[in-house]
Motif scaffolding. Sequence first.
Motif, PDB file in Angstrom:
ATOM      1  N   SER A 199     -63.758 -35.363 -55.462  1.00  0.00           N
ATOM      2  CA  SER A 199     -62.429 -34.742 -55.338  1.00  0.00           C
ATOM      3  C   SER A 199     -62.516 -33.234 -55.481  1.00  0.00           C
ATOM      4  CB  SER A 199     -61.486 -35.309 -56.409  1.00  0.00           C
ATOM      5  OG  SER A 199     -61.293 -36.677 -56.228  1.00  0.00           O
ATOM      6  N   VAL A 200     -63.310 -32.784 -56.467  1.00  0.00           N
ATOM      7  CA  VAL A 200     -63.456 -31.345 -56.681  1.00  0.00           C
ATOM      8  C   VAL A 200     -64.037 -30.665 -55.457  1.00  0.00           C
ATOM      9  CG1 VAL A 200     -64.706 -29.593 -57.999  1.00  0.00           C
ATOM     10  CG2 VAL A 200     -63.635 -31.513 -59.184  1.00  0.00           C
ATOM     11  N   ALA A 201     -65.111 -31.243 -54.897  1.00  0.00           N
ATOM     12  CA  ALA A 201     -65.779 -30.631 -53.742  1.00  0.00           C
ATOM     13  C   ALA A 201     -64.860 -30.575 -52.530  1.00  0.00           C
ATOM     14  CB  ALA A 201     -67.050 -31.404 -53.424  1.00  0.00           C
ATOM     15  N   ILE A 202     -64.145 -31.677 -52.259  1.00  0.00           N
ATOM     16  CA  ILE A 202     -63.243 -31.697 -51.095  1.00  0.00           C
ATOM     17  C   ILE A 202     -62.099 -30.700 -51.303  1.00  0.00           C
ATOM     18  CG2 ILE A 202     -61.707 -33.113 -49.682  1.00  0.00           C
ATOM     19  CD1 ILE A 202     -63.344 -35.550 -50.459  1.00  0.00           C
ATOM     20  N   THR A 203     -61.560 -30.653 -52.516  1.00  0.00           N
ATOM     21  CA  THR A 203     -60.460 -29.729 -52.793  1.00  0.00           C
ATOM     22  C   THR A 203     -60.882 -28.290 -52.569  1.00  0.00           C
ATOM     23  OG1 THR A 203     -59.531 -31.260 -54.425  1.00  0.00           O
ATOM     24  CG2 THR A 203     -58.803 -28.971 -54.546  1.00  0.00           C
ATOM     25  N   LYS A 204     -62.081 -27.940 -53.017  1.00  0.00           N
ATOM     26  CA  LYS A 204     -62.566 -26.578 -52.821  1.00  0.00           C
ATOM     27  C   LYS A 204     -62.673 -26.253 -51.338  1.00  0.00           C
ATOM     28  CE  LYS A 204     -65.085 -26.013 -57.149  1.00  0.00           C
ATOM     29  NZ  LYS A 204     -66.397 -25.855 -57.778  1.00  0.00           N
ATOM     30  N   ALA A 205     -63.103 -27.222 -50.558  1.00  0.00           N
ATOM     31  CA  ALA A 205     -63.199 -26.997 -49.122  1.00  0.00           C
ATOM     32  C   ALA A 205     -61.818 -26.740 -48.519  1.00  0.00           C
ATOM     33  CB  ALA A 205     -63.860 -28.199 -48.447  1.00  0.00           C
ATOM     34  N   PHE A 206     -60.820 -27.515 -48.943  1.00  0.00           N
ATOM     35  CA  PHE A 206     -59.449 -27.310 -48.462  1.00  0.00           C
ATOM     36  C   PHE A 206     -58.917 -25.944 -48.887  1.00  0.00           C
ATOM     37  CE2 PHE A 206     -59.147 -31.830 -47.501  1.00  0.00           C
ATOM     38  CZ  PHE A 206     -58.233 -31.854 -46.451  1.00  0.00           C
ATOM     39  N   LEU A 207     -59.106 -25.603 -50.175  1.00  0.00           N
ATOM     40  CA  LEU A 207     -58.589 -24.333 -50.678  1.00  0.00           C
ATOM     41  C   LEU A 207     -59.218 -23.148 -49.975  1.00  0.00           C
ATOM     42  CD1 LEU A 207     -58.411 -25.076 -54.509  1.00  0.00           C
ATOM     43  CD2 LEU A 207     -56.514 -24.926 -52.908  1.00  0.00           C
ATOM     44  N   VAL A 238     -69.545 -28.136 -44.963  1.00  0.00           N
ATOM     45  CA  VAL A 238     -70.947 -27.990 -44.555  1.00  0.00           C
ATOM     46  C   VAL A 238     -71.508 -26.667 -45.057  1.00  0.00           C
ATOM     47  CG1 VAL A 238     -72.482 -27.698 -42.566  1.00  0.00           C
ATOM     48  CG2 VAL A 238     -70.756 -29.507 -42.550  1.00  0.00           C
ATOM     49  N   LEU A 239     -70.701 -25.600 -44.921  1.00  0.00           N
ATOM     50  CA  LEU A 239     -71.137 -24.294 -45.414  1.00  0.00           C
ATOM     51  C   LEU A 239     -71.306 -24.318 -46.937  1.00  0.00           C
ATOM     52  CD1 LEU A 239     -68.865 -21.970 -43.226  1.00  0.00           C
ATOM     53  CD2 LEU A 239     -71.325 -22.383 -42.962  1.00  0.00           C
ATOM     54  N   TYR A 240     -70.409 -25.049 -47.589  1.00  0.00           N
ATOM     55  CA  TYR A 240     -70.502 -25.184 -49.042  1.00  0.00           C
ATOM     56  C   TYR A 240     -71.832 -25.850 -49.432  1.00  0.00           C
ATOM     57  CZ  TYR A 240     -69.588 -27.778 -53.409  1.00  0.00           C
ATOM     58  OH  TYR A 240     -69.660 -28.340 -54.650  1.00  0.00           O
ATOM     59  N   ARG A 241     -72.195 -26.923 -48.716  1.00  0.00           N
ATOM     60  CA  ARG A 241     -73.454 -27.620 -49.026  1.00  0.00           C
ATOM     61  C   ARG A 241     -74.660 -26.709 -48.788  1.00  0.00           C
ATOM     62  NH1 ARG A 241     -73.995 -33.469 -46.412  1.00  0.00           N
ATOM     63  NH2 ARG A 241     -75.844 -33.453 -47.786  1.00  0.00           N
ATOM     64  N   ALA A 242     -74.575 -25.938 -47.702  1.00  0.00           N
ATOM     65  CA  ALA A 242     -75.687 -25.039 -47.382  1.00  0.00           C
ATOM     66  C   ALA A 242     -75.863 -23.972 -48.458  1.00  0.00           C
ATOM     67  CB  ALA A 242     -75.455 -24.386 -46.017  1.00  0.00           C
ATOM     68  N   GLU A 253     -78.821 -21.901 -53.243  1.00  0.00           N
ATOM     69  CA  GLU A 253     -78.782 -21.609 -54.676  1.00  0.00           C
ATOM     70  C   GLU A 253     -79.832 -22.415 -55.431  1.00  0.00           C
ATOM     71  OE1 GLU A 253     -75.660 -22.651 -58.161  1.00  0.00           O
ATOM     72  OE2 GLU A 253     -74.797 -21.657 -56.390  1.00  0.00           O
ATOM     73  N   ARG A 254     -79.960 -23.687 -55.070  1.00  0.00           N
ATOM     74  CA  ARG A 254     -80.956 -24.534 -55.738  1.00  0.00           C
ATOM     75  C   ARG A 254     -82.369 -24.075 -55.429  1.00  0.00           C
ATOM     76  NH1 ARG A 254     -77.312 -28.487 -54.088  1.00  0.00           N
ATOM     77  NH2 ARG A 254     -78.567 -28.995 -52.269  1.00  0.00           N
ATOM     78  N   ALA A 255     -82.574 -23.614 -54.206  1.00  0.00           N
ATOM     79  CA  ALA A 255     -83.917 -23.164 -53.819  1.00  0.00           C
ATOM     80  C   ALA A 255     -84.357 -21.959 -54.639  1.00  0.00           C
ATOM     81  CB  ALA A 255     -83.939 -22.827 -52.332  1.00  0.00           C
ATOM     82  N   ALA A 256     -83.390 -21.164 -55.072  1.00  0.00           N
ATOM     83  CA  ALA A 256     -83.726 -19.961 -55.832  1.00  0.00           C
ATOM     84  C   ALA A 256     -83.967 -20.256 -57.305  1.00  0.00           C
ATOM     85  CB  ALA A 256     -82.585 -18.938 -55.702  1.00  0.00           C
ATOM     86  N   ARG A 257     -83.765 -21.509 -57.698  1.00  0.00           N
ATOM     87  CA  ARG A 257     -83.910 -21.865 -59.099  1.00  0.00           C
ATOM     88  C   ARG A 257     -85.335 -22.268 -59.435  1.00  0.00           C
ATOM     89  NH1 ARG A 257     -78.628 -25.363 -60.800  1.00  0.00           N
ATOM     90  NH2 ARG A 257     -77.079 -23.771 -60.381  1.00  0.00           N
ATOM     91  N   THR A 258     -85.525 -22.654 -60.680  1.00  0.00           N
ATOM     92  CA  THR A 258     -86.844 -23.069 -61.161  1.00  0.00           C
ATOM     93  C   THR A 258     -87.251 -24.366 -60.483  1.00  0.00           C
ATOM     94  OG1 THR A 258     -85.825 -24.324 -62.934  1.00  0.00           O
ATOM     95  CG2 THR A 258     -86.384 -22.030 -63.394  1.00  0.00           C
ATOM     96  N   PRO A 259     -88.523 -24.676 -60.479  1.00  0.00           N
ATOM     97  CA  PRO A 259     -89.001 -25.904 -59.852  1.00  0.00           C
ATOM     98  C   PRO A 259     -88.340 -27.162 -60.407  1.00  0.00           C
ATOM     99  CG  PRO A 259     -90.845 -24.464 -60.386  1.00  0.00           C
ATOM    100  CD  PRO A 259     -89.641 -23.853 -60.992  1.00  0.00           C
ATOM    101  N   GLU A 260     -87.878 -27.117 -61.655  1.00  0.00           N
ATOM    102  CA  GLU A 260     -87.260 -28.311 -62.232  1.00  0.00           C
ATOM    103  C   GLU A 260     -85.867 -28.569 -61.662  1.00  0.00           C
ATOM    104  OE1 GLU A 260     -88.649 -25.918 -64.004  1.00  0.00           O
ATOM    105  OE2 GLU A 260     -90.452 -26.975 -64.678  1.00  0.00           O
ATOM    106  N   GLY A 261     -85.374 -27.639 -60.849  1.00  0.00           N
ATOM    107  CA  GLY A 261     -84.052 -27.840 -60.261  1.00  0.00           C
ATOM    108  C   GLY A 261     -82.937 -27.254 -61.097  1.00  0.00           C
TER     109      GLY A 261
END
Length: 960
Positions: A50-58, A122-126, A131-139
């Motif tokens: 719900s949070v993710a979809i709402t952010k996309a709508f907003l 889709v842009l949100y997921r990308a 962002e995850r790629a820039a993080r530590t190897p542990e995710g």
Amino acid sequence: MQTTTQSTTSSESLPPQSPQGEELAATAPGQLRVIKRNGSVVPYTDDKISVAITKAFLAVEGGNAAASTRIHETVAQLTDQVTATFKRRMPSGGTIHIEEIQDQVELALMRSGEHKIARSYVLYRAARAEERAARTPEGEKTHPSIRVRKADGSETPLDLGRLEFIINEACEGLADVSAEAVLEEALKNLYDGVHETEVNTSLVITARAMVEKEHNYSLVTARLLLDKLRAEALNFLGVAESATQHDMTVYYPKALPVYIEKGIELELISPELRDFNLAELGAALKPERDHQFHYLGLQTLYDRYFIHSNEVRIELPQIFFMRVAMGLASREENKTERAIEFYDLLSSFDYMSSTPTLFNAGTLRPQLSSCYLTTVPDDLHGIYGAIQDNAMLSKFAGGLGNDWTPVRALGAYIKGTNGKSQGVVPFLKVVNDTAVAVNQGGKRKGAVCAYLETWHLDIEEFLELRKNTGDDRRRTHDMNTANWIPDLFMKRVFQDGEWTLFSPNTVPDLHDLYGQAFEERYEHYEAQTRSGELKLFKRVKAADLWRKILSMLFETGHPWITFKDPCNLRSPQQHAGVVHSSNLCTEITLNTNKEEVAVCNLGSVNLAQHMVPQADGSAQLDMAKLEKTVKTAVRMLDNVIDINYYSVPQAENSNFKHRPVGLGLMGFQDALYRQHIPYSSDAAVEFADRSMEAISYYAIKASSDLAAERGKYQTYDGSLWSKGILPIDSIQLLKEQRGADYLEIDEGTTLDWDSLRNTVKTQGMRNSNVMAIAPTATIANITGVSQSIEPTYQNLYVKSNLSGEFTVVNPYLVKDLKARGLWDAVMVNDLKYYEGSVQKIDRIPDDLKALYSTAFEVEPRWLVDAASRRQKWIDQAQSLNLYIAGVSGKKLDITYRMAWFRGLKTTYYLRALAASTTEKSTVNQGNLNKVSSGTPAAEPQAAPVPAACSLDDPDCEACQ
């Protein structure tokens, strides 16, 4: 598009001893589980969807009111579709990878025709993937050396990613603040093994320390505190473990019905709140209004207003305002619609109900009224009955005003025992100790004010009740006192005449008389003392007693000076009784007797919220918005009368007969700043006049319109209202009775009062009294404006109250200094050195020095003049603090004579700073020469108490 790091950390969902979620293997049959990107397994919930979809709508449609309902409904449908898909695939339960869930969300958006939203998602997921790629190897983006100890004793790495997000979110949209600086300083206060609750505390303390350099850090601090509040309330309600502010678009609507059920289960709120359309109310909540709070306001709500269970707060700001709105709308026919109307007014800060209403609306015992006024009878049973009433009223957060004038004086004959009375003072000691013992459920101390008329034989001892010397058995250190002064006494002071003191049992009718009738009867009793018919009396010089009153006021802060005759002669309810006293904070003027305990319900318009910016950078009063606010506010106040819990029957009797309310204002100083008008100016006095005229006009009209809808109050016939005499007209009654030589008050008007008189005579009034200006210290803190009609205390200071210590900076001064390139570290240091005053800082221009004069730099005549202009429009009174720097006996004498001469009904605290040299009065109008005539008051010898009381005195909160 806004992103969050909150949901990707397994350590928030699983104990560290099972990083892959082994213990979840025993999940109940049919339950879905989610494999997160780091391999951990957690139960499936649809909140994150719900949070993710709402952010996309907003991101596409924004968060305006028109779109919010569609978004809410559409998000709920799409979330259900995604969940249903997985339940069809795995009816016996199973595991799903997080990426599969996101794929289904995309498909659901596309199939429903929401192509723009799908693209945003889709842009949100990308963006999240980058962002995850820039993080530590542990995710995760974790701190290399700091581990956080959780409530169960386990430890987990400090989640820097979430910390950064929360701080960035708190700084979002604010100028001149640095998220990096907050994070850097906060990390210095953390250590390996720090408890999870201390992480947020470190953020709050760090941002709070920056407030003195940049006012916007007060907003940042509040937003960081919100993170703690969200985690506490949402976790208790079982809605979410934690959430960001952006997530609240989804979580607020979900939390409201859960909160209602939980609150009813815990017997904290009324089952009546189930009767609303909770889905509609949830959709009406405005999460973005959480960002209006300054730190002081939000911390105050958290500490003292939010409903809690075992010290865990189960309310969040918007749910709190909705609970109050629902409580006030519970008797309305269209209750859901009215609750939304009331919620919008409260949560916007355009108007705020008083503290008892905020405490108790929607609860099992809704004691919503602020003030109770009683008259104490002259018999032992009645006296102790009145003290019991005090205890019961105080228990449920009421502030008390007691009229003690009927009780016979020291030495008066008692027929029943053939003895002599010990007077009023011993009973007041019992009242004092009762106020201490009954502390309103631990929320604040009991608060009471005793009133005594100036002709009472015990008046001299009454004046000394708050002294720190003398027989402590005849002292009341924890209660307030006020002198109820007849006009005749003030005339005798001007004339340097004599004054006679009586015991009320020998002159019983004086208590109920005022104006010329009082003067005639008083002089009759004086004649009896000379003929020998009256034996028990004392004659003093009026000027000597006046000196003692002012000396005690200076030394102890008491008794407050209030005026009997204008309170009665201008009362709309003269036909129904007598005003024998005011209340705890001197703004309520209602009739009392043995059968009636007067009750008043308070709320305040936030004047600062009704100023419209102009092209030249100034502002003007938005009359249309003000009318709308006042109309709804009066309805809310009228509703209190029917909903209120009455702990004594005399209060219910009085309130239902007369239905008085007290609409006031706050943020007056803020409104002046927005117009660039100094408090010490004719323009400020004129604005006090015009703004109060508008509030008075709209409040009277609103009450009259309510009468047309709901019916007139019971005792309307015979009132001044019924005769077409409005508050502005009642000045003539005072002038006729007192004498024109003793009254100087402006009577100018600008609005169409003739048509309003006709409306009132045609429709009647719903409420016997409509207006009163209360102190508002606490609710002004909540809304972030200056309290009531007060000038700014200091431009930079540390405020202490029951919630702790808070740095307060004048944001208007900071803005103006920035505009002129004058705001820097040196300026902050100078303001500290000069205790918030700008007067001795050479590089500040004169126009800003005038505009930002502080309370003790505003000559008291400006306070009195502005109050006089307001008083002409108000059917009750105003809680007026007087600030006097360089105080001397002469200055006190002139200021309080001027207050009477200008037609004020009451005054409140004297906040005084001692004089090092004798100063001349600033009262310079020719007509006031008589004010400074006669013998001035003696120069006070004792050092003053600090401002006579705390500037945020919790004793006064019943009116706030």
